[in-house]
Design an enzyme around this catalytic site. Structure first.
Site, PDB file in Angstrom:
ATOM      1  N   LYS A  89       8.920  44.019  34.176  1.00  0.00           N
ATOM      2  CA  LYS A  89       8.014  44.339  33.063  1.00  0.00           C
ATOM      3  C   LYS A  89       8.501  43.788  31.711  1.00  0.00           C
ATOM      4  O   LYS A  89       7.691  43.540  30.826  1.00  0.00           O
ATOM      5  CB  LYS A  89       7.808  45.859  32.951  1.00  0.00           C
ATOM      6  CG  LYS A  89       6.909  46.423  34.044  1.00  0.00           C
ATOM      7  CD  LYS A  89       6.630  47.905  33.833  1.00  0.00           C
ATOM      8  CE  LYS A  89       5.799  48.462  34.963  1.00  0.00           C
ATOM      9  NZ  LYS A  89       5.422  49.866  34.768  1.00  0.00           N
ATOM     10  N   ASP A 102      -0.027  50.976  30.959  1.00  0.00           N
ATOM     11  CA  ASP A 102       0.655  52.221  31.361  1.00  0.00           C
ATOM     12  C   ASP A 102       0.512  53.287  30.273  1.00  0.00           C
ATOM     13  O   ASP A 102       0.223  54.454  30.569  1.00  0.00           O
ATOM     14  CB  ASP A 102       2.155  51.970  31.571  1.00  0.00           C
ATOM     15  CG  ASP A 102       2.459  51.300  32.901  1.00  0.00           C
ATOM     16  OD1 ASP A 102       1.686  51.487  33.862  1.00  0.00           O
ATOM     17  OD2 ASP A 102       3.480  50.580  32.973  1.00  0.00           O
ATOM     18  N   LYS A 118      20.909  56.023  25.821  1.00  0.00           N
ATOM     19  CA  LYS A 118      19.590  55.450  26.115  1.00  0.00           C
ATOM     20  C   LYS A 118      18.488  56.237  25.409  1.00  0.00           C
ATOM     21  O   LYS A 118      17.525  55.661  24.895  1.00  0.00           O
ATOM     22  CB  LYS A 118      19.342  55.433  27.626  1.00  0.00           C
ATOM     23  CG  LYS A 118      19.983  54.235  28.305  1.00  0.00           C
ATOM     24  CD  LYS A 118      19.912  54.301  29.815  1.00  0.00           C
ATOM     25  CE  LYS A 118      18.502  54.178  30.376  1.00  0.00           C
ATOM     26  NZ  LYS A 118      18.486  54.265  31.854  1.00  0.00           N
ATOM     27  N   ILE A 158       5.037  62.393  35.702  1.00  0.00           N
ATOM     28  CA  ILE A 158       4.477  61.074  36.039  1.00  0.00           C
ATOM     29  C   ILE A 158       4.859  60.623  37.447  1.00  0.00           C
ATOM     30  O   ILE A 158       4.349  59.624  37.935  1.00  0.00           O
ATOM     31  CB  ILE A 158       4.823  59.985  34.999  1.00  0.00           C
ATOM     32  CG1 ILE A 158       6.287  59.575  35.063  1.00  0.00           C
ATOM     33  CG2 ILE A 158       4.414  60.400  33.597  1.00  0.00           C
ATOM     34  CD1 ILE A 158       6.532  58.203  34.432  1.00  0.00           C
ATOM     35  N   GLY A 202       1.216  62.691  38.363  1.00  0.00           N
ATOM     36  CA  GLY A 202       1.337  61.278  38.012  1.00  0.00           C
ATOM     37  C   GLY A 202       0.255  60.367  38.575  1.00  0.00           C
ATOM     38  O   GLY A 202       0.121  59.222  38.132  1.00  0.00           O
TER      39      GLY A 202
HETATM   40  P1  NAP Z   1      13.980  54.111  35.428  1.00  0.00           P
HETATM   41  O1  NAP Z   1      13.776  53.093  34.386  1.00  0.00           O
HETATM   42  O2  NAP Z   1      14.954  53.849  36.536  1.00  0.00           O
HETATM   43  O3  NAP Z   1      14.411  55.484  34.680  1.00  0.00           O
HETATM   44  C1  NAP Z   1      14.832  56.606  35.438  1.00  0.00           C
HETATM   45  C2  NAP Z   1      15.057  57.796  34.526  1.00  0.00           C
HETATM   46  O4  NAP Z   1      15.408  58.909  35.369  1.00  0.00           O
HETATM   47  C3  NAP Z   1      16.195  57.614  33.529  1.00  0.00           C
HETATM   48  O5  NAP Z   1      15.909  58.342  32.355  1.00  0.00           O
HETATM   49  C4  NAP Z   1      17.376  58.250  34.285  1.00  0.00           C
HETATM   50  O6  NAP Z   1      18.380  58.743  33.438  1.00  0.00           O
HETATM   51  C5  NAP Z   1      16.679  59.421  34.947  1.00  0.00           C
HETATM   52  N1  NAP Z   1      17.419  59.911  36.121  1.00  0.00           N
HETATM   53  C6  NAP Z   1      17.584  59.274  37.298  1.00  0.00           C
HETATM   54  N2  NAP Z   1      18.346  60.035  38.129  1.00  0.00           N
HETATM   55  C7  NAP Z   1      18.677  61.159  37.437  1.00  0.00           C
HETATM   56  C8  NAP Z   1      19.440  62.321  37.729  1.00  0.00           C
HETATM   57  N3  NAP Z   1      20.041  62.487  38.923  1.00  0.00           N
HETATM   58  N4  NAP Z   1      19.558  63.282  36.777  1.00  0.00           N
HETATM   59  C9  NAP Z   1      18.961  63.135  35.574  1.00  0.00           C
HETATM   60  N5  NAP Z   1      18.220  62.042  35.229  1.00  0.00           N
HETATM   61  C10 NAP Z   1      18.084  61.072  36.145  1.00  0.00           C
HETATM   62  O7  NAP Z   1      12.611  54.472  36.191  1.00  0.00           O
HETATM   63  P2  NAP Z   1      11.109  54.391  35.589  1.00  0.00           P
HETATM   64  O8  NAP Z   1      10.546  53.076  35.888  1.00  0.00           O
HETATM   65  O9  NAP Z   1      11.144  54.892  34.196  1.00  0.00           O
HETATM   66  O10 NAP Z   1      10.360  55.436  36.569  1.00  0.00           O
HETATM   67  C11 NAP Z   1      10.666  56.825  36.539  1.00  0.00           C
HETATM   68  C12 NAP Z   1       9.691  57.579  37.431  1.00  0.00           C
HETATM   69  O11 NAP Z   1       8.365  57.435  36.941  1.00  0.00           O
HETATM   70  C13 NAP Z   1       9.628  57.072  38.878  1.00  0.00           C
HETATM   71  O12 NAP Z   1       9.507  58.193  39.729  1.00  0.00           O
HETATM   72  C14 NAP Z   1       8.352  56.258  38.938  1.00  0.00           C
HETATM   73  O13 NAP Z   1       7.762  56.237  40.214  1.00  0.00           O
HETATM   74  C15 NAP Z   1       7.482  57.039  37.965  1.00  0.00           C
HETATM   75  N6  NAP Z   1       6.404  56.212  37.365  1.00  0.00           N
HETATM   76  C16 NAP Z   1       5.131  56.623  37.493  1.00  0.00           C
HETATM   77  C17 NAP Z   1       4.115  55.884  36.932  1.00  0.00           C
HETATM   78  C18 NAP Z   1       2.699  56.337  37.089  1.00  0.00           C
HETATM   79  O14 NAP Z   1       1.781  55.514  36.884  1.00  0.00           O
HETATM   80  N7  NAP Z   1       2.450  57.579  37.397  1.00  0.00           N
HETATM   81  C19 NAP Z   1       4.406  54.710  36.217  1.00  0.00           C
HETATM   82  C20 NAP Z   1       5.738  54.321  36.083  1.00  0.00           C
HETATM   83  C21 NAP Z   1       6.739  55.086  36.666  1.00  0.00           C
HETATM   84  P3  NAP Z   1      19.600  57.777  32.936  1.00  0.00           P
HETATM   85  O15 NAP Z   1      19.046  56.990  31.778  1.00  0.00           O
HETATM   86  O16 NAP Z   1      20.654  58.744  32.542  1.00  0.00           O
HETATM   87  O17 NAP Z   1      19.972  56.914  34.100  1.00  0.00           O
END
Ligand code: NAP
Length: 278
Positions: free
Chosen positions: A64, A100, A154, A217, A240
């Site tokens: 992205k 998004d 972050k 989400i 979501g």
């Molecule tokens: P990403 O960039 O990998 O970000 C993940 C986030 O989750 C970060 O803030 C990370 O914290 C946190 N995290 C991961 N494991 C954790 C843990 N064990 N404890 C606490 N925090 C944790 O992923 P993303 O692309 O933002 O996507 C995140 C979620 O949103 C996914 O489930 C995805 O499927 C969903 N999503 C949905 C839509 C929709 O259209 N509904 C669109 C996009 C994404 P750190 O910064 O500390 O690593």
């Protein structure tokens, strides 16, 4: 019209089902393909979108941000967020958009009856999805936003970026503390997703005020453990799937000029996830 999604890997994508359903609803001769693209093939893949038969593409993890310099024109919202999830091919010129963020706002309004204007909002997480969401909430007039993220640096950097761009106060912390002040709490972390993190809650909801909107989400499963916990407490909940469908509907409209009936894409996405109608 050929469209498709660029990402790596793509095995989980429900976008083909949504878009094929929308093409069918309008009687458009369209296809939606899975363009699984490793990083070293991204430039060639984007270049191929200039073909006159191609209407455009969606872009997902991990590309992205990387697609931005490969495009001719950037919509101002996509530029401000720094992420593109939709590309439109107009006579060989490629324009990048972010659907998004408006898709998320539309889901809050339509499924949750919630408008951010004047509201205090807590966003859990500071990853890729949070970027667009915090920006969207700020530009929609939220009074202030708190980001709670495990990795404070972050959260801090996202807070500074959005506050600088919009003038809306945004602060960051590791743990959210008392929730009583927030009109809406949004989970953008991956906690709750199908798999190893499915049972994990992004935060406790004990201190949430009556009527606080809980928005997750994560869309697979369609009801996360956190959403179930919120419902048990009598809090209004938005899942979501709505964001996923609305971002797709906005992309489809950019490619075809026609707004698909959201119910058609909702049903197709839910069926593709094996969850029946939401
Ligand atoms: P990403 O960039 O990998 O970000 C993940 C986030 O989750 C970060 O803030 C990370 O914290 C946190 N995290 C991961 N494991 C954790 C843990 N064990 N404890 C606490 N925090 C944790 O992923 P993303 O692309 O933002 O996507 C995140 C979620 O949103 C996914 O489930 C995805 O499927 C969903 N999503 C949905 C839509 C929709 O259209 N509904 C669109 C996009 C994404 P750190 O910064 O500390 O690593």
């Amino acid at each position: 019209m050929r469209c498709g999604i660029i990402g790596y890997p793509l095995g989980h994508s429900v976008s083909p089902a949504m878009h094929v359903a929308a093409f069918t609803a309008f009687g458009i001769d369209g296809s939606y393909e899975l363009w699984e693209t490793p990083a070293d093939a991204l430039a060639a893949r984007v270049e191929a979108l200039r073909d006159p038969a191609v209407g455009g593409a969606n872009v997902t993890i991990p590309h992205k941000q990387a697609v931005l310099p490969l495009l001719d024109v950037l919509d101002p919202l996509a530029g401000a967020i720094g992420a593109v999830n939709t590309i439109v091919n107009r006579d060989g010129r490629l324009t990048g958009y972010n659907t998004d963020a408006p898709g998320f706002l539309r889901s809050l309004a339509e499924e949750g009856g919630f408008e951010p204007r004047g509201a205090r909002v807590l966003v859990l997480g500071a990853g890729g999805a949070a970027r667009g969401i915090v920006h969207a909430l700020a530009t929609a007039g939220a009074e202030c936003i708190t980001i709670a993220n495990r990795t404070l640096a972050k959260g801090d950097s996202l807070a500074v970026a959005v506050e600088t761009a919009t003038g809306v106060p945004v602060d960051a912390c590791c743990e959210p503390g008392d929730l009583g002040d927030y009109a809406c709490i949004v989970n953008t972390t991956s906690l709750g997703m199908l798999g190893a993190q499915q049972a994990q809650l992004p935060c406790a909801l004990d201190s949430a005020a009556t009527g606080t909107l809980v928005a997750d989400i994560v869309y697979n499963p369609s009801q996360t453990a956190w959403m179930a916990e919120a419902e048990r407490r009598g809090l209004p909940v938005v899942g979501g799937l709505g964001m996923l469908v609305h971002q797709g509907a906005l992309a489809f409209e950019l490619w075809t000029g026609q707004a698909p009936p959201p119910g058609v894409m909702f049903a197709a996405a839910a069926e593709a996830l094996g969850q029946g109608k939401p």
